[in-house]
Design a protein around this motif. Structure first.
Motif, PDB file in Angstrom:
ATOM      1  N   GLN A 153       0.837  -1.194   0.000  1.00  0.00           N
ATOM      2  CA  GLN A 153       0.000   0.000   0.000  1.00  0.00           C
ATOM      3  C   GLN A 153       0.879   1.255   0.000  1.00  0.00           C
ATOM      4  O   GLN A 153       1.562   1.524  -0.965  1.00  0.00           O
ATOM      5  N   GLU A 154       0.852   2.007   1.091  1.00  0.00           N
ATOM      6  CA  GLU A 154       1.616   3.255   1.163  1.00  0.00           C
ATOM      7  C   GLU A 154       3.104   2.942   1.189  1.00  0.00           C
ATOM      8  O   GLU A 154       3.571   2.139   1.996  1.00  0.00           O
ATOM      9  N   PHE A 155       3.832   3.567   0.297  1.00  0.00           N
ATOM     10  CA  PHE A 155       5.253   3.275   0.144  1.00  0.00           C
ATOM     11  C   PHE A 155       6.076   4.106   1.128  1.00  0.00           C
ATOM     12  O   PHE A 155       5.932   5.322   1.219  1.00  0.00           O
ATOM     13  N   HIS A 156       6.946   3.442   1.888  1.00  0.00           N
ATOM     14  CA  HIS A 156       7.889   4.108   2.772  1.00  0.00           C
ATOM     15  C   HIS A 156       9.296   3.784   2.287  1.00  0.00           C
ATOM     16  O   HIS A 156       9.602   2.634   1.966  1.00  0.00           O
ATOM     17  N   CYS A 157      10.123   4.792   2.249  1.00  0.00           N
ATOM     18  CA  CYS A 157      11.478   4.598   1.737  1.00  0.00           C
ATOM     19  C   CYS A 157      12.322   3.876   2.783  1.00  0.00           C
ATOM     20  O   CYS A 157      12.554   4.395   3.876  1.00  0.00           O
ATOM     21  N   ASP A 158      12.774   2.687   2.447  1.00  0.00           N
ATOM     22  CA  ASP A 158      13.579   1.867   3.356  1.00  0.00           C
ATOM     23  C   ASP A 158      14.799   1.362   2.592  1.00  0.00           C
ATOM     24  O   ASP A 158      14.656   0.668   1.579  1.00  0.00           O
ATOM     25  N   PRO A 159      16.015   1.688   3.060  1.00  0.00           N
ATOM     26  CA  PRO A 159      17.222   1.207   2.362  1.00  0.00           C
ATOM     27  C   PRO A 159      17.244  -0.306   2.188  1.00  0.00           C
ATOM     28  O   PRO A 159      17.851  -0.819   1.239  1.00  0.00           O
ATOM     29  N   GLN A 160      16.562  -1.039   3.082  1.00  0.00           N
ATOM     30  CA  GLN A 160      16.545  -2.498   2.980  1.00  0.00           C
ATOM     31  C   GLN A 160      15.777  -2.983   1.744  1.00  0.00           C
ATOM     32  O   GLN A 160      15.924  -4.120   1.328  1.00  0.00           O
ATOM     33  N   HIS A 161      14.960  -2.114   1.173  1.00  0.00           N
ATOM     34  CA  HIS A 161      14.177  -2.488  -0.015  1.00  0.00           C
ATOM     35  C   HIS A 161      14.789  -1.920  -1.300  1.00  0.00           C
ATOM     36  O   HIS A 161      14.123  -1.908  -2.337  1.00  0.00           O
ATOM     37  N   THR A 162      16.026  -1.479  -1.245  1.00  0.00           N
ATOM     38  CA  THR A 162      16.605  -0.742  -2.378  1.00  0.00           C
ATOM     39  C   THR A 162      16.625  -1.555  -3.665  1.00  0.00           C
ATOM     40  O   THR A 162      16.207  -1.068  -4.728  1.00  0.00           O
ATOM     41  N   LEU A 163      17.110  -2.781  -3.622  1.00  0.00           N
ATOM     42  CA  LEU A 163      17.202  -3.579  -4.844  1.00  0.00           C
ATOM     43  C   LEU A 163      15.832  -3.835  -5.446  1.00  0.00           C
ATOM     44  O   LEU A 163      15.666  -3.805  -6.675  1.00  0.00           O
ATOM     45  N   ASN A 164      14.836  -4.068  -4.604  1.00  0.00           N
ATOM     46  CA  ASN A 164      13.480  -4.278  -5.116  1.00  0.00           C
ATOM     47  C   ASN A 164      12.894  -3.000  -5.703  1.00  0.00           C
ATOM     48  O   ASN A 164      12.142  -3.037  -6.681  1.00  0.00           O
ATOM     49  N   THR A 165      13.239  -1.858  -5.106  1.00  0.00           N
ATOM     50  CA  THR A 165      12.780  -0.578  -5.648  1.00  0.00           C
ATOM     51  C   THR A 165      13.392  -0.337  -7.017  1.00  0.00           C
ATOM     52  O   THR A 165      12.717   0.115  -7.949  1.00  0.00           O
ATOM     53  N   ILE A 166      14.681  -0.650  -7.147  1.00  0.00           N
ATOM     54  CA  ILE A 166      15.341  -0.523  -8.454  1.00  0.00           C
ATOM     55  C   ILE A 166      14.669  -1.423  -9.477  1.00  0.00           C
ATOM     56  O   ILE A 166      14.394  -1.007 -10.623  1.00  0.00           O
ATOM     57  N   GLN A 167      14.374  -2.650  -9.076  1.00  0.00           N
ATOM     58  CA  GLN A 167      13.734  -3.588  -9.998  1.00  0.00           C
ATOM     59  C   GLN A 167      12.356  -3.087 -10.422  1.00  0.00           C
ATOM     60  O   GLN A 167      11.955  -3.211 -11.590  1.00  0.00           O
ATOM     61  N   ALA A 168      11.622  -2.463  -9.484  1.00  0.00           N
ATOM     62  CA  ALA A 168      10.299  -1.933  -9.811  1.00  0.00           C
ATOM     63  C   ALA A 168      10.400  -0.789 -10.811  1.00  0.00           C
ATOM     64  O   ALA A 168       9.597  -0.693 -11.757  1.00  0.00           O
ATOM     65  N   VAL A 169      11.387   0.098 -10.628  1.00  0.00           N
ATOM     66  CA  VAL A 169      11.588   1.199 -11.570  1.00  0.00           C
ATOM     67  C   VAL A 169      11.890   0.666 -12.959  1.00  0.00           C
ATOM     68  O   VAL A 169      11.303   1.111 -13.967  1.00  0.00           O
ATOM     69  N   ARG A 170      12.781  -0.283 -13.041  1.00  0.00           N
ATOM     70  CA  ARG A 170      13.151  -0.843 -14.351  1.00  0.00           C
ATOM     71  C   ARG A 170      11.960  -1.534 -15.006  1.00  0.00           C
ATOM     72  O   ARG A 170      11.777  -1.461 -16.226  1.00  0.00           O
TER      73      ARG A 170
END
Length: 491
Positions: free
Chosen positions: A293-310
């Motif tokens: 749901q609501e997205f919170h910026c967490d360094p632990q999710h960085t690789l998944n965030t990159i994958q989502a952007v791509r």
């Protein structure tokens, strides 16, 4: 421009108009304070007629805003905590925008009324810090993350160092003029020129330098202070009509591909530095799913965030091809990746060369999130120019006659303006907001000391007191307004 109102309810449309009007009012009042400083010397020394001076100053401000980029604009924006920037379209985000604008406007109007060259930059930055701290306290966040303290420290140092540089630089430059041009007419005040030489205007070369340096001050002012209004308008647009402005709708396929590539290179960069960053970014172990749901910026999710952007940007030629909700999600991901990269750089685990690479990747990531439409730039430039034409008299009198115990000489005006151009120009190179008011007023004071004219203690005391009070007063006012707004909204 007007298509931004399409599909909006009456309430949302009125909120948008009011918010945009408040930003332009802030820039209009900024013209009272800061742009008036740019023309103070040429008007006081009779180098140019007032209305011609403010007209040319407005044109130079316009050019400064148009050609200055948006680095300073987003330096101001990124003072805010990333959690607020991720959710600007919420009621909390709108309360933030209105609170900091009203606080800065109220302070600027009060100091202008008394003819005090106070700093619009200080007022705005203080208001932003107040909102950030209030948001942290109301949401039980640590104060250490309520504000982007790294950016705040950089800006704070720039605001402290720039007036000191103005004072010392202008004083030394005047001493150089006195040594090189002993007995020159450039060391006369306008009154002395009129009484002794029976001439109204400065000597030709002095007049030319005064005019050129004043217009240069206007140009660098536009490229620095004008950008603050640009950043505020973009906050308003993203907060109220996010579907149209969360990402640059004019982005070319190349720019979108550049953002996609930056995300891919960022993933490779982190993997190459896994030994130093593995624990902080969770580079080992099973992947961590992004919050549904609501997205919170967490360094632990960085690789998944990159994958989502791509995944969202792969093969994309236009952001219009993405649903509005997805555009907002991509913007949140990109802001988060940029914020995490900034925090990674501050860990001190990377060598200088790697940190430089990370800065370049951050610039590529923000290609389509840090932008401003042309109409925004033009509106801000016009507000600055009109403010100058209406409110310049009070500040011109203070700068010309009330800082020193005698009137300003032509040489003093030249030294103060040339120094201001240099100091503000350097700040622009590093995308740091500084105060034109502080730099120029300090420069005039420095020339008064170098000229052994003495300072008017009452005026200096009033200016310094206003500078010292601006930060805490605007912080408290914006924090109070923000808290009251959230209480009224029930947020």
């Amino acid at each position: 421009m007007f298509d931004l109102f399409s599909g909006l309810t009456l309430t949302v449309g009125l909120s948008l108009v009011l918010a945009l009007a408040l930003v332009l009012v802030f820039e209009f009042i900024n013209g009272f304070h800061d742009t008036a400083n740019a023309v103070a010397t040429v008007i006081y020394t009779k180098s140019m007629p007032p209305h011609l001076a403010v007209l040319l100053s407005g044109i130079c401000n316009f050019l400064g805003v148009v050609l200055g980029g948006v680095g300073v604009a987003y330096a101001i924006v990124h003072l805010l905590p990333v959690d607020l920037l991720l959710n600007l379209e919420s009621g909390r985000g709108l309360a933030m925008v209105f609170s900091m604008l009203i606080a800065a406007i109220a302070w600027n109007l009060g100091t202008w009324y008394f003819g005090i060259p106070a700093s619009s930059s200080h007022a705005l930055i203080g208001a932003i810090l107040g909102v950030g701290l209030a948001n942290a306290l109301l949401t039980d966040l640590p104060v250490s993350v309520g504000v982007n303290w790294g950016k705040a420290l950089d800006i704070g140092l720039a605001l402290i160092i720039s007036p000191i540089a103005g004072f010392i630089g202008a004083g030394l430059l005047l001493l150089g003029f006195k040594k090189l041009f002993t007995g020159s007419k450039m060391h006369k005040t306008p009154e002395q020129r009129r009484a002794i030489d029976n001439k109204k205007h400065p000597p030709f070369w002095n007049r030319l330098i005064l005019v050129l340096s004043a217009m240069s001050v206007s140009f660098v002012h536009g490229s620095n202070d004008g950008q603050k209004g640009i950043g505020l308008i973009m906050l308003v647009l993203i907060g109220i009509v996010p579907a149209k402005f969360v990402l640059d709708p004019a982005s070319t396929p190349y720019q979108i591909q550049r953002t996609y590539d930056a995300a891919a290179h960022l993933s490779d960069f982190y993997q190459r530095n896994a030994a130093a960053l593995g624990d902080y970014l969770s580079l080992e172990g099973p992947p961590r799913a992004l919050p549904p749901q609501e997205f919170h910026c967490d360094p632990q999710h960085t690789l998944n965030t990159i994958q989502a952007v791509r995944g969202h940007l792969s093969g994309l030629n236009s952001y219009d091809d993405l649903p509005p909700e997805t555009r907002g999600r991509v913007r949140r991901y990109l802001l988060c990746l940029d914020d995490t990269a900034r925090k990674v750089a501050s860990l001190g685990e990377l060598p200088a060369g790697q940190q430089a690479d990370l800065r370049r990747l951050r610039a590529d990531l923000s290609t389509t999130t840090e932008y401003a439409p042309l109409w925004v730039i033009v509106a801000v430039a016009m507000a600055l120019g009109v403010g100058t034409m209406v409110g310049w008299r009070r500040v011109v009198l203070t700068v010309g006659e009330k800082i020193g115990r005698q009137g300003m000489t032509y040489a003093q005006g030249m030294a103060a303006q040339i120094t201001a151009v240099g100091a503000i120009g350097v700040a622009n190179v590093f995308s740091l907001p500084v105060s034109t008011t502080q730099v120029l007023s300090s420069g005039v004071a420095g020339t008064m000391v170098a000229n052994r004219s003495g300072l008017q203690n009452n005026t200096i005391r009033t200016i310094v007191l206003a500078w010292l009070l601006t930060f805490p007063a605007c912080m408290l006012l914006s924090a109070g307004l923000f808290s009251l707004s959230l209480w009224l909204l029930g947020a």
